[in-house]
Design an enzyme around this catalytic site. Structure first.
Site, PDB file in Angstrom:
ATOM      1  N   HIS A   1      75.274 -10.046  80.561  1.00  0.00           N
ATOM      2  CA  HIS A   1      76.627  -9.478  80.440  1.00  0.00           C
ATOM      3  C   HIS A   1      77.437 -10.226  79.373  1.00  0.00           C
ATOM      4  O   HIS A   1      78.128  -9.624  78.561  1.00  0.00           O
ATOM      5  CB  HIS A   1      77.376  -9.612  81.780  1.00  0.00           C
ATOM      6  CG  HIS A   1      76.981  -8.605  82.825  1.00  0.00           C
ATOM      7  ND1 HIS A   1      77.031  -7.251  82.620  1.00  0.00           N
ATOM      8  CD2 HIS A   1      76.544  -8.767  84.113  1.00  0.00           C
ATOM      9  CE1 HIS A   1      76.657  -6.615  83.724  1.00  0.00           C
ATOM     10  NE2 HIS A   1      76.346  -7.509  84.654  1.00  0.00           N
TER      11      HIS A   1
ATOM     12  N   GLU B   1      75.618  -3.016  82.525  1.00  0.00           N
ATOM     13  CA  GLU B   1      74.566  -3.413  83.450  1.00  0.00           C
ATOM     14  C   GLU B   1      73.211  -3.413  82.744  1.00  0.00           C
ATOM     15  O   GLU B   1      72.331  -4.213  83.081  1.00  0.00           O
ATOM     16  CB  GLU B   1      74.571  -2.472  84.662  1.00  0.00           C
ATOM     17  CG  GLU B   1      73.809  -2.975  85.865  1.00  0.00           C
ATOM     18  CD  GLU B   1      74.420  -4.215  86.524  1.00  0.00           C
ATOM     19  OE1 GLU B   1      75.573  -4.569  86.241  1.00  0.00           O
ATOM     20  OE2 GLU B   1      73.692  -4.847  87.322  1.00  0.00           O
TER      21      GLU B   1
ATOM     22  N   HIS C   1      71.132 -13.132  84.517  1.00  0.00           N
ATOM     23  CA  HIS C   1      71.777 -11.815  84.635  1.00  0.00           C
ATOM     24  C   HIS C   1      73.187 -11.848  84.028  1.00  0.00           C
ATOM     25  O   HIS C   1      73.518 -11.027  83.165  1.00  0.00           O
ATOM     26  CB  HIS C   1      71.829 -11.424  86.122  1.00  0.00           C
ATOM     27  CG  HIS C   1      72.459 -10.096  86.389  1.00  0.00           C
ATOM     28  ND1 HIS C   1      71.716  -8.948  86.552  1.00  0.00           N
ATOM     29  CD2 HIS C   1      73.760  -9.719  86.527  1.00  0.00           C
ATOM     30  CE1 HIS C   1      72.534  -7.925  86.773  1.00  0.00           C
ATOM     31  NE2 HIS C   1      73.787  -8.370  86.773  1.00  0.00           N
ATOM     32  N   GLU C   2      73.976 -12.810  84.454  1.00  0.00           N
ATOM     33  CA  GLU C   2      75.357 -12.882  83.950  1.00  0.00           C
ATOM     34  C   GLU C   2      75.387 -13.226  82.462  1.00  0.00           C
ATOM     35  O   GLU C   2      76.292 -12.812  81.735  1.00  0.00           O
ATOM     36  CB  GLU C   2      76.190 -13.883  84.761  1.00  0.00           C
ATOM     37  CG  GLU C   2      76.313 -13.571  86.261  1.00  0.00           C
ATOM     38  CD  GLU C   2      76.849 -12.174  86.580  1.00  0.00           C
ATOM     39  OE1 GLU C   2      77.569 -11.594  85.749  1.00  0.00           O
ATOM     40  OE2 GLU C   2      76.514 -11.665  87.675  1.00  0.00           O
TER      41      GLU C   2
END
Lengths: 505, 505
Positions: free
Chosen positions: A275, A301, A271-272
Site C-alpha cells: 500500500h 488492495e 502487505h502494508e
C-alpha cells in the site's frame, strides 16, 4: 503546491489552489487519525473526537464551497488545459458531486448511528448476540440506504452501486456479479483439491519462539527497505489493527507483534508496504490535487496483495528471505528451510474468520458478504435473517458452518461502521494483483529472478511507471487496460491459484 | 465541552461554543506540532508546513470572527453570569483584542521573515558569524517592533510591554526592571562567594556510564509517576529540544538522552513534568475555554522550576532518589551517595551558555537578554552593536567574555524566531517558584519530609488547589497574592539561594 499550467487567475487555478487547501487539511486529519490509532493516550479520546469532528466539518465546508460549481463550469470550457488538468477536473467534479449529494442532516444522523452501532457491536460480538445488534444495525442500514439513494440519484446509479462507487469509482455490481460468479463456481472444487494435496504432505516442525518484538521490528524494517519503502517519507509503528495511513509524503504503516509467531507480523508489514509504495509513488507534480490520489480501493488492495501474495509467497522470494529470517530470529533447523517456510505461507484451511483466511479461501468470505450486503441495501432480504443467510452461504461457498454469530456475521466492523460497498474491493484487488503481476513478469522476465536475489527494483519500477505515477489520471478500467492490455477478468487469478497450489507444489 | 451556566442562546453561550471550536482546532495543532518535533519523517516537512499554515489561517479566522465583538458586548452586560463566566469573558476579550490588533499582512510578513531568519541563524551560529545574520535579524526586529506597536496601541502599552504581554499577561517592564535590578545587584557577589566555597570541596568521583537509553527512559517514567504525572492523559517521547506540548487531556513531554550522562535527561524530565502537572491540573469544567488555560509563562515556568530546582535539588529528594537512580542505572560506589549527587546537582559555574547554566548564574543570562531586547525594540541601540553589548553585559553580570558569537549572542533561537519579550519569564518563573514553594512548605510542613519519602502528594495537592485548578481565573499578580499572600518580590528567591549554596552546604 505546484503551480498549475493555467493562467494565475483562471477558474482552473482557483480550483487548484482551493483543492490544495483541502489536501492540506486532509493531511492534518490523516496524521491525527494515525496518532489516534498509534500514540494517543486513552484519556484524550473525548477531546480528540471533538477535534476530528471539527476538522471534518471544515473539510466538508471547503469541499462544498459554492464557488466550486462555477469554477468547474468555467474551467471545463478552458481549451488551454492539458491532459492532467483535464483529468484533475474530472476528479474534482466527481468528488464534488459525491460530497454535495447527501444532505448534511443525513450525514450527521448517519455518523451518530454509526458511533452508537460500533459501540453496541463490540459487546454483541463478544456475547455472540446478533439480536442485541439488530436495532442499531437496522438504523445504520436504513441510513446507508438513504445515503446510497441520495448519491445514486445524482449519479444515475442504484443505491448499492452508489455506495460501492465511494470505494471503487466506476465499479458496478453487474460486472462484479459476473466476476464473483465465475470465482464462486471455481473455488469450492479447487479448495477440495488443494486440501487433499496438502493433507498428503508431511508435517513441518514448528518455528519455536519467543521472537522478541525488537528483532521482529528490525526484520520488518529490513524487508521494507528491500521492497523499496522510503523511510524519509514514512514510518513503521504499532497499532491494534494494521493500516497504511498518514499524509502526502508521510506514508505511515503499522503492524502488531506476536512474540510466539513472527510470520504474520512480517507478512502484515509486507502487505502494508505494498500500500505504502503506491502512496509514496503517486505523482509528485500533482500532489494535493484530486488527480494525484490513489485510483480506488481495488487498485490499492492490488498493490498490497501483489507484494504479499504474488511476490512474497513465491518460492523465489522465500529462497532469498529464509536465511534473512533465520538470522534475524536466531532460528535453525529444518523448519527454517525455504521450502518449509513456503509450505507454511501457502497452507490452506477452511476457517470461519475472514482476516485469518488464506489466498484460496479468502474470496469465499468476500463473495458471501458482497451478496448479502447487496441484498440488504436493495431491501431484498430482512436484516433479521442475516445470521441464517450467512451460515447458509458459508456452507455453500466454504463447506463449514459457524457455531455462533461471533464466528459468523458479527466478526467484521465494516457494516456497523457504515462501510457498505467496501467488501468486494478485497477480492477485486486479489484478482487485479494477479493480472498486474502476470503482465509485469511478461514485460520483464527478470522480475521473479531478481526477487530471488532480494532485488525488487525491476518489479517496483514496473509498478511505479504503470500504476503509481498515474494516480487518478486514468479511470480504473483504463488503468488496467493500459497496464495489462485488457480489463479485469478472473482467468489470471484462477490460473495463478492452480499453478501455485496444484501444479507447482 | 461543558455546558455554560447561561441560557442556551445567550451571547455567552454563543461565545462558549465558538471558543470550544477554537480549542478543538488548537488541540489539533498541538498534536501536529508534537508530531512535527518527535515523529515526523524528514521528507514530510514541506507538506506539514502547508497543513500548519492552513490551520493557523483557519484559527485566526475563528479568533477574529466579526460576531465575537457583538457577543462580547452583550455578554458583558449579562447579570446572570457567575465568577468563572466573568473571568472567561475577561480572557476572551483579552485574547480577541490581541488577535485583532495586528493587520494580516504584517502577520504574514513577520512569519515569512522568521522562516528566513531561522534558516540563516542555523548557519550563522555554526559559523559564529553575526554579520551573516544581521540583515535577516534586522528585518525580524523591524517587524516585531511594528507588531508590538500595533498591539501596544490597542492596549495602551509600549511596544516592548505589548510583546511581553503575549507571554506574560499583565507583565510590565517597569516592574521587571525593579526585580531584575535587585537580582543584578545581589548575584555577582553571591556567585563569587559560592564559587569560593565550592572550590574548597573535595572532588567527587565521576558517574561512569554508559547509561542505556531504555534504562534512562524507565527511570524517567518512574520519576514522572512519583511526581504524580497521569499517563492516561499524556506520554513521554524524544525530541531534539525538550518540551511540554500536546493538547487538552493529552499533555505530552519530551526529553533527549545522552548515554554518557543520565543526570541531565532525568532533571529535564522532572522539569517538563512540572509543566505537565500544571497542564493536566487545569480546570476540567472549563476545558476548551480561554479561562481554563495556563495563566502565563512565568507561572508555567514556576511550575517546572519548582519541581526541578526547589523540590528535586533538595537534599530530601536526593536522599530518596539516590538509591532509585543507583538501582535503575546499575551504579555503585561513593559517586552514587545522596550527598555526592546533591553536590553534582548544585554545582555552580560561570559559563557562556544559558541552557547549561545553573540556578545561580542562570538569571544573569536572562537579565542580559532582557535588557538588550528591551533596548532593541525601543530602538535605543543599533542591532549591529549587539555582539559588543552582549559581551560587555556578560563581563559585568557574570565576569566572563565569550570568545566568539556562537558562544555569545548567536546561541539562542528566540530572537531569530520572533520570540521577543519571552526571556524575562524564565527568571520571573524561578523567583515565583521560590515564593510558591516557600508558601507551600509553610502551609504544610510535611511537604519536604514527604518528598524525602518519595511522596509528592502533599506538594502536588497544594499546587493543584492553589495554582493549577485556577487556570486563568485570576490574573498573575492576584494568583500569587492568593497563593502566597503577596506579589512577587526577589526576597524569597535570594534567601533560597543563600540558604542552599552558603548556609546549608
Amino acid at each position: 503546491m505546484s503551480a498549475p499550467n493555467s493562467a494565475p487567475n483562471s477558474a482552473y487555478s482557483e480550483l487548484h489552489a482551493h483543492f490544495g487547501r483541502v489536501a492540506a487539511l486532509a493531511n492534518a486529519v490523516g496524521i491525527l487519525q494515525w496518532d489516534n490509532d498509534t500514540m494517543m493516550p486513552r484519556g484524550a479520546a473525548g477531546q480528540r473526537a471533538e477535534s476530528m469532528a471539527l476538522l471534518h466539518v471544515l473539510r466538508h465546508g471547503m469541499m462544498t464551497d459554492p464557488r466550486i460549481g462555477d469554477w468547474l463550469a468555467e474551467a471545463e470550457e478552458d481549451a488551454s488545459l492539458g491532459a492532467w488538468e483535464k483529468a484533475n477536473l474530472r476528479e474534482v467534479r466527481r468528488v464534488w458531486t459525491i460530497e454535495t449529494a447527501v444532505p448534511p442532516d443525513l450525514v450527521e444522523a448517519s455518523s451518530r448511528a454509526i458511533s452508537a452501532c460500533e459501540m453496541t457491536w463490540r459487546q454483541a460480538r463478544a456475547d455472540a448476540d446478533f439480536k442485541a445488534l439488530l436495532p442499531s444495525l437496522t438504523e445504520v442500514l436504513k441510513l446507508q440506504r438513504a445515503i446510497g439513494a441520495a448519491k445514486g440519484e445524482k449519479l444515475g446509479l442504484s443505491a448499492y452501486d452508489a455506495l460501492l462507487n465511494d470505494y471503487e469509482p466506476g465499479g458496478r455490481s453487474t460486472a462484479i456479479d459476473a466476476l464473483f460468479d465465475d470465482l464462486a463456481d471455481f473455488l469450492p472444487g479447487l479448495t477440495a483439491e488443494v486440501l487433499a494435496v496438502q493433507a498428503r504432505r508431511p508435517a513441518d516442525p514448528p518455528l519455536t519462539g519467543p521472537f522478541p518484538v525488537a528483532a521482529q521490528r528490525a526484520l520488518g524494517v529490513e524487508m521494507m527497505g528491500v521492497l523499496g519503502y522510503d523511510f524519509e517519507r514514512g514510518r513503521l509503528d504499532v497499532s491494534t489493527h494494521p493500516f497504511c495511513g498518514g499524509a502526502d509524503n508521510d506514508v505511515r504503516i503499522t503492524t502488531r507483534y506476536d512474540e510466539d509467531d513472527f510470520t504474520s507480523a512480517l507478512m502484515g508489514v509486507i502487505h502494508e508496504t505494498g500500500h505504502a509504495l503506491y502512496e509514496q509513488g503517486r505523482p509528485q507534480a500533482q500532489l494535493g490535487q484530486p488527480v494525484s490520489l490513489a485510483r480506488g480501493m481495488s487498485i490499492h488492495e492490488s498493490q498490497s496483495l501483489l507484494m504479499e501474495m504474488q511476490a512474497c509467497r513465491s518460492r523465489e522470494f522465500l529462497r532469498f528471505a529464509a536465511p534473512v529470517m533465520r538470522k534475524a530470529m536466531g532460528g535453525s533447523g529444518q523448519a527454517w528451510e525455504a521450502e518449509a517456510l513456503w509450505r507454511r505461507y501457502t497452507e490452506v484451511e477452511r476457517g470461519f474468520i475472514r482476516v485469518d483466511a488464506d489466498e484460496i479461501t479468502y474470496p469465499a468470505h468476500v463473495i458471501l458478504r458482497y451478496r448479502l450486503e447487496k441484498a440488504l441495501i436493495a431491501d431484498a432480504m430482512p436484516l433479521a435473517e442475516l445470521p441464517l443467510a450467512w451460515n447458509a452461504g458459508m456452507r455453500d461457498l466454504l463447506g463449514v458452518t459457524p457455531p455462533n454469530d461471533r464466528l459468523g456475521c458479527l466478526q467484521d466492523v465494516h457494516w456497523p461502521s457504515g462501510g457498505w460497498g467496501y467488501f468486494p474491493t478485497y477480492t477485486l484487488g486479489a484478482m487485479t494483483a494477479a493480472q498486474l503481476f502476470d503482465a509485469a513478469c511478461r514485460a520483464n522476465t527478470d522480475i521473479l529472478p531478481a526477487i530471488g536475489r532480494g532485488d525488487f527494483a525491476p518489479l517496483v519500477n514496473w509498478l511505479r511507471s504503470n500504476i503509481h505515477i498515474y494516480g487518478s489520471f486514468y479511470e480504473t478500467n483504463d488503468l488496467l487496460i493500459h497496464a495489462t492490455g485488457r480489463p479485469l477478468d478472473a482467468s489470471v487469478f484462477k490460473a495463478h491459484l492452480r499453478r501455485r497450489y496444484i501444479e507447482e507444489i
